[in-house]
Motif scaffolding. Sequence first.
Motif, short mmCIF file in Angstrom:
data_model
loop_
_atom_site.label_atom_id
_atom_site.label_comp_id
_atom_site.label_asym_id
_atom_site.label_seq_id
_atom_site.Cartn_x
_atom_site.Cartn_y
_atom_site.Cartn_z
N UNK A 107 0.81 -1.14 0.31
CA UNK A 107 -0.13 -0.43 -0.06
C UNK A 107 0.99 1.43 0.15
N UNK A 108 1.60 1.42 0.61
CA UNK A 108 2.54 2.56 0.82
C UNK A 108 4.83 1.92 1.10
N UNK A 109 4.97 2.56 0.69
CA UNK A 109 6.72 2.42 -0.34
C UNK A 109 7.14 3.82 0.50
N UNK A 110 8.64 3.70 1.18
CA UNK A 110 9.17 4.62 1.45
C UNK A 110 10.91 3.76 0.54
N UNK A 111 11.17 5.32 0.44
CA UNK A 111 12.99 4.43 -0.48
C UNK A 111 13.55 5.67 0.17
N UNK A 155 7.13 2.17 -11.91
CA UNK A 155 6.40 0.83 -11.49
C UNK A 155 5.72 0.72 -10.57
N UNK A 156 6.05 1.24 -9.68
CA UNK A 156 4.96 1.17 -8.51
C UNK A 156 3.24 1.57 -9.12
N UNK A 157 3.35 2.75 -9.21
CA UNK A 157 2.44 3.27 -9.63
C UNK A 157 1.44 2.23 -10.62
N UNK A 158 1.80 1.24 -12.09
CA UNK A 158 1.65 0.91 -12.69
C UNK A 158 0.79 -0.80 -11.81
N UNK A 213 10.42 9.44 -1.55
CA UNK A 213 11.50 9.26 -1.50
C UNK A 213 12.14 10.05 -0.47
N UNK A 214 12.78 9.81 0.17
CA UNK A 214 13.46 10.72 0.79
C UNK A 214 14.76 10.32 0.81
N UNK A 215 15.41 11.82 0.61
CA UNK A 215 16.57 12.21 0.56
C UNK A 215 17.29 13.15 1.37
N UNK A 216 17.95 11.85 1.91
CA UNK A 216 19.00 13.24 3.40
C UNK A 216 20.25 13.66 2.63
N UNK A 217 20.73 13.58 1.77
CA UNK A 217 21.23 14.86 1.38
C UNK A 217 20.97 15.59 0.86
N UNK A 218 19.80 16.11 -0.09
CA UNK A 218 18.75 17.06 0.11
C UNK A 218 17.98 18.09 1.31
N UNK A 219 17.55 16.46 1.99
CA UNK A 219 17.25 16.73 3.10
C UNK A 219 15.37 17.46 2.56
N UNK A 220 14.90 16.35 1.67
CA UNK A 220 13.72 16.59 1.24
C UNK A 220 13.12 14.96 1.34
N UNK A 221 11.27 15.23 1.35
CA UNK A 221 10.74 13.98 1.20
C UNK A 221 9.56 14.26 -1.11
N UNK A 222 9.87 13.27 -1.28
CA UNK A 222 8.53 13.45 -2.56
C UNK A 222 8.03 12.60 -2.25
N UNK A 223 6.39 13.01 -1.98
CA UNK A 223 5.23 12.16 -2.40
C UNK A 223 4.05 12.23 -2.70
N UNK A 224 4.16 10.91 -3.86
CA UNK A 224 3.40 10.88 -4.81
C UNK A 224 2.38 10.28 -4.07
N UNK A 225 1.15 10.33 -4.23
CA UNK A 225 -0.01 10.08 -3.91
C UNK A 225 -0.58 9.62 -5.05
N UNK A 226 -0.26 8.18 -5.62
CA UNK A 226 -0.70 7.40 -6.12
C UNK A 226 -2.36 6.81 -6.15
N UNK A 227 -2.27 6.59 -5.57
CA UNK A 227 -3.92 6.83 -5.44
C UNK A 227 -4.98 7.61 -5.80
#
Length: 186
Positions: A104-108, A125-128, A136-150
Amino acid sequence: MPVPKQKTYTIDDIYALPDGERAELIDGQIYYMAPPTRTHQRIVLSLSRKIADYIDSNNGICEVNVSPFAVFLNADDKRYLEPDVFVVCDKDKLDDKGSHGAPDWIIEVVSPDRKTMDYYIKPSIYNMAGVREYWIVDTEMENIMVYDMEHDEAPVFYSFIDKVKVNIYDDFEIDFAEVKKLADVK
């Protein structure tokens, strides 16, 4: 001159890797993974604990899992993934080998050598496959990108000072300032 045919790998090839060597399989191609950093693992631990605590405190039916537990997105033997953190709400999908079907939910948590994979290859791939939410949690950039695919929403960007709403739940958010502090991200 004909182009040399590329070998197509299967899940059996993943299981035949030497001990300690990790890789993912996407459309018959192997993508090797470097060992995670300490910061990476601390973020994974912090997020998985927060998610598990939320599920437990709400008597939830979902289960949180962490890598190197497998996700088999399709019924074939050409895709084998190991998301850093994933939540499965249909326990019939789970067995001792992994999740058979979309979580249901994936965090990379992005590793420097895997940015292309996490940012460009995995979202589609995950969406399909039917994943409802992908972070997507990027520790280097200190940001989180959230896809609400549902809900087929455009990705939303957050920083490590934000509280990030979990879309698969009505009343759950993760405070990334707290995650950053617990993980000691510098």
